[in-house]
Write a protein that holds these residues in place. Structure first.
Motif, PDB file in Angstrom:
ATOM      1  N   LEU A  52       0.869  -1.149   0.047  1.00 26.60           N
ATOM      2  CA  LEU A  52       0.221  -0.068  -0.080  1.00 26.60           C
ATOM      3  C   LEU A  52       0.926   1.423   0.049  1.00 26.60           C
ATOM      4  N   LYS A  53       1.966   1.241   0.744  1.00 32.84           N
ATOM      5  CA  LYS A  53       2.936   2.346   0.950  1.00 32.84           C
ATOM      6  C   LYS A  53       3.505   2.400  -0.681  1.00 32.84           C
ATOM      7  N   ASN A  54       3.786   1.680  -1.268  1.00 33.68           N
ATOM      8  CA  ASN A  54       4.472   1.917  -2.668  1.00 33.68           C
ATOM      9  C   ASN A  54       3.517   2.151  -3.605  1.00 33.68           C
ATOM     10  N   GLU A  55       2.249   1.831  -3.365  1.00 36.98           N
ATOM     11  CA  GLU A  55       1.062   1.803  -4.568  1.00 36.98           C
ATOM     12  C   GLU A  55      -0.150   2.782  -3.875  1.00 36.98           C
TER      13      GLU A  55
ATOM     14  N   ALA B  58      -4.184   2.367  -4.851  1.00 36.89           N
ATOM     15  CA  ALA B  58      -4.813   1.735  -3.669  1.00 36.89           C
ATOM     16  C   ALA B  58      -6.024   2.713  -3.340  1.00 36.89           C
ATOM     17  N   GLU B  59      -5.600   4.104  -3.312  1.00 38.27           N
ATOM     18  CA  GLU B  59      -6.883   4.911  -3.051  1.00 38.27           C
ATOM     19  C   GLU B  59      -8.045   4.980  -4.108  1.00 38.27           C
ATOM     20  N   GLU B  60      -7.651   4.530  -5.159  1.00 40.01           N
ATOM     21  CA  GLU B  60      -8.807   4.417  -6.218  1.00 40.01           C
ATOM     22  C   GLU B  60      -9.512   2.979  -6.098  1.00 40.01           C
TER      23      GLU B  60
ATOM     24  N   LYS C  68     -21.280   6.904  10.865  1.00 41.62           N
ATOM     25  CA  LYS C  68     -20.355   7.713  10.422  1.00 41.62           C
ATOM     26  C   LYS C  68     -19.002   7.988  11.045  1.00 41.62           C
ATOM     27  N   GLN C  69     -18.583   6.640  11.616  1.00 36.57           N
ATOM     28  CA  GLN C  69     -17.144   6.596  12.272  1.00 36.57           C
ATOM     29  C   GLN C  69     -16.033   6.227  11.304  1.00 36.57           C
ATOM     30  N   ILE C  70     -16.414   5.734  10.236  1.00 37.40           N
ATOM     31  CA  ILE C  70     -15.609   5.477   9.225  1.00 37.40           C
ATOM     32  C   ILE C  70     -16.050   6.220   7.806  1.00 37.40           C
TER      33      ILE C  70
ATOM     34  N   LEU D 163       0.857   5.858   3.804  1.00 40.80           N
ATOM     35  CA  LEU D 163      -0.100   5.032   3.605  1.00 40.80           C
ATOM     36  C   LEU D 163      -1.421   5.598   2.921  1.00 40.80           C
ATOM     37  N   PRO D 164      -1.956   4.694   2.177  1.00 38.46           N
ATOM     38  CA  PRO D 164      -3.101   5.662   1.403  1.00 38.46           C
ATOM     39  C   PRO D 164      -4.271   5.866   2.217  1.00 38.46           C
ATOM     40  N   SER D 165      -5.233   7.006   1.861  1.00 38.71           N
ATOM     41  CA  SER D 165      -6.340   7.196   2.737  1.00 38.71           C
ATOM     42  C   SER D 165      -7.360   6.213   2.178  1.00 38.71           C
ATOM     43  N   LEU D 166      -7.704   5.299   2.983  1.00 44.39           N
ATOM     44  CA  LEU D 166      -8.792   4.314   2.711  1.00 44.39           C
ATOM     45  C   LEU D 166      -9.924   4.394   3.705  1.00 44.39           C
ATOM     46  N   LYS D 167     -10.912   3.682   3.391  1.00 42.11           N
ATOM     47  CA  LYS D 167     -12.036   3.963   4.208  1.00 42.11           C
ATOM     48  C   LYS D 167     -11.918   3.483   5.896  1.00 42.11           C
TER      49      LYS D 167
END
Length: 405
Positions: free
Chosen positions: A231-234, A238-240, A403-405, A312-316
């Protein structure tokens, strides 16, 4: 209610639980037998068509794993016949437990101000586990369906088992909710750097073939570390394409076992790394799996995570579950690891629970520590994988609606 009537009602309740649990273990044994026979016949046919070392190894592995699964399932079923008084589930009458379940059913977010995520997750798992094992019990919890594809990412030396970690649970979600799943092909004896490249190749190829699908990464053990490095490398990709990551028994902050004397003695060979002989072999093989050990080392991984968590990517969501078990509660292989790698910390036979949770400086969902040893992800494990994966779905759905995530 009169004492005699109350006693009768209690006895009838335990009798129903006893019968239902016996049926549950019988169904598990029948499934293990059917699948093992099918796998064994297929392995024999492959060996007959192409008799070589590879197919022979596959045949031996299949027969060994199948025999273990059937034997383990048989013992469980026999034990169920004498397990009348040990099937108590007192948590069902606990007010706090009922409050949590009812609040999740009603999507009442106020429960989050009274109980933390770990307590809620544990209650949900106990409820769903009980519902699976007692056919007459009907839970009010609804298992949501997600549009994302579940990606199973296994850990260390998963190649010795017949299926990827938690595939049995994933297959249950596919049968009951139509949730698709795939298993990533990672190498259990290679470094996170190596496996992160494998993940990138496979997941990008899968997305190219299925452009409309989002991915939910379910990572077991070292698979969690490999995924974090991927995830750090991509990050942008990943965010998409990735909605979130859930780790189970992953040493997010590395393992302290590599500090043991036995590993220090083995790794003393690296004192010769400046010699020509060492460098000759090092170009051809990863001597003593140096890069693999580095990936798991708490000294390396905890520093890596601290340096890179903001990359790291911003994921849900990023969620983590740890496991713990006493030596006498563990699988035979976990008993041996507890003897060899003794630790003063709570652990599951391999991973210390303190390293299986996200640190405070990272916004991750620590969903607590459940009872279980490190091999609960194998298909032969009697652990309720089905309930564990369903609990993730219910919990994440509840947090999203709140609405916690």
């Amino acid at each position: 209610m009169a004492p005699a009537a109350a006693a009768k009602e209690t006895c009838m309740k335990y009798l129903k639980q006893y019968k239902s649990y016996k049926q549950h273990t019988k169904n598990f044994l029948e499934s293990a037998t059917r699948t093992s026979i099918r796998d064994s016949i297929e392995a024999v046919e492959i060996f007959i068509r192409e008799p070589n070392i590879t197919t022979m190894g596959h045949l031996v592995k299949t027969l060994t794993n199948s025999g273990t699964w059937i034997s383990h399932s048989t013992l469980r079923h026999l034990h169920a016949h004498i397990d009348f008084f040990n099937r108590r589930n007192n948590f069902l009458n606990d007010e706090g437990f009922q409050e949590i379940i009812n609040s999740v059913v009603d999507n009442d977010a106020s429960i989050l101000s009274k109980y933390d995520e770990a307590s809620i997750f544990e209650a949900l798992y106990l409820e769903l586990d009980y519902a699976h094992k007692n056919s007459e019990y009907q839970t009010n919890l609804k298992i949501p369906k997600i549009d994302s594809t579940l990606v199973l990412i296994s850990g260390v030396f998963n190649e010795i088992f017949s299926t990827p970690a938690f595939e049995r649970g994933a297959r249950h979600l596919f049968k009951t909710k139509g949730i698709k799943y795939i298993a990533a092909n990672v190498n259990g004896s290679k470094s996170s750097k190596h496996n992160s490249k494998l993940l990138a190749e496979q997941l990008k190829r899968y997305k190219a073939e299925n452009p409309n699908e989002k991915l939910w990464l379910l990572c077991f053990s070292k698979g969690g570390l490999d995924t974090l490095h991927f995830l750090k490398n991509e990050r942008e990709w990943a965010e998409e394409n990735v909605i979130g990551v859930s780790t189970i028994a992953s040493p997010i902050l590395g393992s302290d076992h590599l500090k043991k004397k036995i590993f220090k003695m083995i790794n003393s060979i690296h004192f010769f790394e400046n010699t020509k002989l060492y460098q000759f072999f090092d170009q051809k093989i990863d001597i003593m799996m140096k890069e693999f050990q580095k990936s798991l080392s708490s000294d390396y991984q905890s520093n890596w995570f601290q340096r890179n968590h903001d990359k790291l990517p911003s994921l849900k969501f990023y969620s983590a579950i740890g496991l713990e078990s006493e030596w006498y509660e563990s699988h035979i292989w976990m008993v041996l690891t507890k003897l060899i790698f003794q630790s003063a910390e709570s652990n599951d036979g391999v991973v210390d629970t303190k390293n299986s949770q996200f640190p405070d400086y990272f916004k991750g969902l620590n969903l607590g520590i459940l009872k279980g040893h490190h091999l609960i992800g194998t298909r032969s494990s009697f652990y309720n994988q089905e309930a564990l994966l369903e609990t993730h779905l219910v919990m994440l759905d509840f947090l999203e609606k709140s609405k916690q995530i």
